[in-house]
Motif scaffolding. Sequence first.
Motif, PDB file in Angstrom:
ATOM      1  N   MET A   1      47.332  66.752  50.290  1.00 34.21           N
ATOM      2  CA  MET A   1      47.448  65.496  50.985  1.00 34.21           C
ATOM      3  C   MET A   1      46.537  64.471  50.303  1.00 34.21           C
ATOM      4  O   MET A   1      45.416  64.787  49.932  1.00 34.21           O
ATOM      5  N   ILE A   2      47.052  63.269  50.172  1.00 35.56           N
ATOM      6  CA  ILE A   2      46.274  62.196  49.561  1.00 35.56           C
ATOM      7  C   ILE A   2      45.930  61.165  50.631  1.00 35.56           C
ATOM      8  O   ILE A   2      46.796  60.686  51.358  1.00 35.56           O
ATOM      9  N   TYR A   3      44.635  60.851  50.699  1.00 41.09           N
ATOM     10  CA  TYR A   3      44.132  59.910  51.681  1.00 41.09           C
ATOM     11  C   TYR A   3      43.586  58.675  50.987  1.00 41.09           C
ATOM     12  O   TYR A   3      42.985  58.761  49.927  1.00 41.09           O
ATOM     13  N   LYS A   4      43.798  57.538  51.635  1.00 41.67           N
ATOM     14  CA  LYS A   4      43.230  56.276  51.171  1.00 41.67           C
ATOM     15  C   LYS A   4      42.060  55.957  52.095  1.00 41.67           C
ATOM     16  O   LYS A   4      42.211  55.918  53.317  1.00 41.67           O
ATOM     17  N   GLU A  32      46.891  66.627  59.404  1.00 45.35           N
ATOM     18  CA  GLU A  32      46.398  65.288  59.071  1.00 45.35           C
ATOM     19  C   GLU A  32      44.973  65.089  59.583  1.00 45.35           C
ATOM     20  O   GLU A  32      44.113  64.570  58.872  1.00 45.35           O
ATOM     21  N   LEU A  33      44.705  65.537  60.800  1.00 43.41           N
ATOM     22  CA  LEU A  33      43.369  65.398  61.377  1.00 43.41           C
ATOM     23  C   LEU A  33      42.342  66.184  60.575  1.00 43.41           C
ATOM     24  O   LEU A  33      41.259  65.673  60.273  1.00 43.41           O
ATOM     25  N   ASP A  34      42.667  67.409  60.220  1.00 43.10           N
ATOM     26  CA  ASP A  34      41.761  68.234  59.414  1.00 43.10           C
ATOM     27  C   ASP A  34      41.473  67.553  58.078  1.00 43.10           C
ATOM     28  O   ASP A  34      40.339  67.543  57.600  1.00 43.10           O
ATOM     29  N   GLY A  35      42.487  66.950  57.477  1.00 43.86           N
ATOM     30  CA  GLY A  35      42.310  66.236  56.216  1.00 43.86           C
ATOM     31  C   GLY A  35      41.408  65.024  56.363  1.00 43.86           C
ATOM     32  O   GLY A  35      40.563  64.756  55.511  1.00 43.86           O
ATOM     33  N   ASP A  48      26.931  56.575  49.644  1.00 42.35           N
ATOM     34  CA  ASP A  48      26.290  55.816  50.718  1.00 42.35           C
ATOM     35  C   ASP A  48      27.264  54.819  51.333  1.00 42.35           C
ATOM     36  O   ASP A  48      26.854  53.849  51.959  1.00 42.35           O
ATOM     37  N   TYR A  49      28.553  55.032  51.147  1.00 37.42           N
ATOM     38  CA  TYR A  49      29.561  54.089  51.625  1.00 37.42           C
ATOM     39  C   TYR A  49      29.639  54.075  53.146  1.00 37.42           C
ATOM     40  O   TYR A  49      29.426  55.077  53.814  1.00 37.42           O
ATOM     41  N   ASN A  50      29.998  52.923  53.674  1.00 39.51           N
ATOM     42  CA  ASN A  50      30.274  52.734  55.089  1.00 39.51           C
ATOM     43  C   ASN A  50      31.792  52.824  55.250  1.00 39.51           C
ATOM     44  O   ASN A  50      32.517  51.892  54.909  1.00 39.51           O
ATOM     45  N   ILE A  51      32.272  53.932  55.741  1.00 39.72           N
ATOM     46  CA  ILE A  51      33.715  54.164  55.858  1.00 39.72           C
ATOM     47  C   ILE A  51      34.266  53.361  57.027  1.00 39.72           C
ATOM     48  O   ILE A  51      33.764  53.432  58.143  1.00 39.72           O
ATOM     49  N   GLU A  52      35.324  52.599  56.748  1.00 40.12           N
ATOM     50  CA  GLU A  52      35.972  51.812  57.795  1.00 40.12           C
ATOM     51  C   GLU A  52      37.190  52.530  58.365  1.00 40.12           C
ATOM     52  O   GLU A  52      37.418  52.540  59.562  1.00 40.12           O
ATOM     53  N   PHE A  53      38.004  53.114  57.475  1.00 43.22           N
ATOM     54  CA  PHE A  53      39.270  53.693  57.907  1.00 43.22           C
ATOM     55  C   PHE A  53      39.740  54.694  56.871  1.00 43.22           C
ATOM     56  O   PHE A  53      39.541  54.491  55.675  1.00 43.22           O
ATOM     57  N   ILE A  54      40.364  55.774  57.333  1.00 46.49           N
ATOM     58  CA  ILE A  54      40.944  56.777  56.445  1.00 46.49           C
ATOM     59  C   ILE A  54      42.412  56.918  56.820  1.00 46.49           C
ATOM     60  O   ILE A  54      42.744  57.145  57.987  1.00 46.49           O
ATOM     61  N   GLU A  55      43.278  56.790  55.823  1.00 46.01           N
ATOM     62  CA  GLU A  55      44.716  56.780  56.057  1.00 46.01           C
ATOM     63  C   GLU A  55      45.403  57.827  55.188  1.00 46.01           C
ATOM     64  O   GLU A  55      45.180  57.887  53.982  1.00 46.01           O
ATOM     65  N   LEU A  56      46.242  58.663  55.809  1.00 45.91           N
ATOM     66  CA  LEU A  56      47.071  59.600  55.055  1.00 45.91           C
ATOM     67  C   LEU A  56      48.232  58.821  54.464  1.00 45.91           C
ATOM     68  O   LEU A  56      48.916  58.073  55.165  1.00 45.91           O
ATOM     69  N   LEU A  57      48.458  58.974  53.169  1.00 43.82           N
ATOM     70  CA  LEU A  57      49.536  58.244  52.514  1.00 43.82           C
ATOM     71  C   LEU A  57      50.845  59.026  52.611  1.00 43.82           C
ATOM     72  O   LEU A  57      50.908  60.191  52.240  1.00 43.82           O
ATOM     73  N   SER A  58      51.878  58.356  53.087  1.00 46.29           N
ATOM     74  CA  SER A  58      53.212  58.947  53.087  1.00 46.29           C
ATOM     75  C   SER A  58      53.750  58.913  51.658  1.00 46.29           C
ATOM     76  O   SER A  58      53.180  58.255  50.780  1.00 46.29           O
ATOM     77  N   ASP A  59      54.842  59.597  51.416  1.00 42.94           N
ATOM     78  CA  ASP A  59      55.430  59.615  50.070  1.00 42.94           C
ATOM     79  C   ASP A  59      55.798  58.209  49.597  1.00 42.94           C
ATOM     80  O   ASP A  59      55.534  57.844  48.457  1.00 42.94           O
ATOM     81  N   LYS A  60      56.392  57.412  50.487  1.00 47.08           N
ATOM     82  CA  LYS A  60      56.784  56.049  50.118  1.00 47.08           C
ATOM     83  C   LYS A  60      55.563  55.173  49.847  1.00 47.08           C
ATOM     84  O   LYS A  60      55.552  54.384  48.909  1.00 47.08           O
ATOM     85  N   HIS A  61      54.544  55.313  50.679  1.00 43.86           N
ATOM     86  CA  HIS A  61      53.326  54.522  50.496  1.00 43.86           C
ATOM     87  C   HIS A  61      52.626  54.924  49.199  1.00 43.86           C
ATOM     88  O   HIS A  61      52.157  54.073  48.450  1.00 43.86           O
TER      89      HIS A  61
END
Length: 76
Positions: A1-4, A32-35, A48-61
Amino acid sequence: MIYKVFYQETKDRNPRREQTKSLYIEVEANSELDGRIKTRKLVEEKTDYNIEFIELLSDKHLEYEKESGVFALTEL
């Protein structure tokens, strides 16, 4: 799985939308949650990044991101 992962480079300043950056991470996960959990843990341990959001990329995305020319997997 690839996450943005959308992030700010530092936790010291208030987040600004204009300064949000992103990176792409490939993670082996059962769901998806485990990822998302594994991705957050990895980024927090290695940066040291401040993470705002993590998104699983669909195939189209994912295909769109590759075509836009900004896609590159990050290894931490």
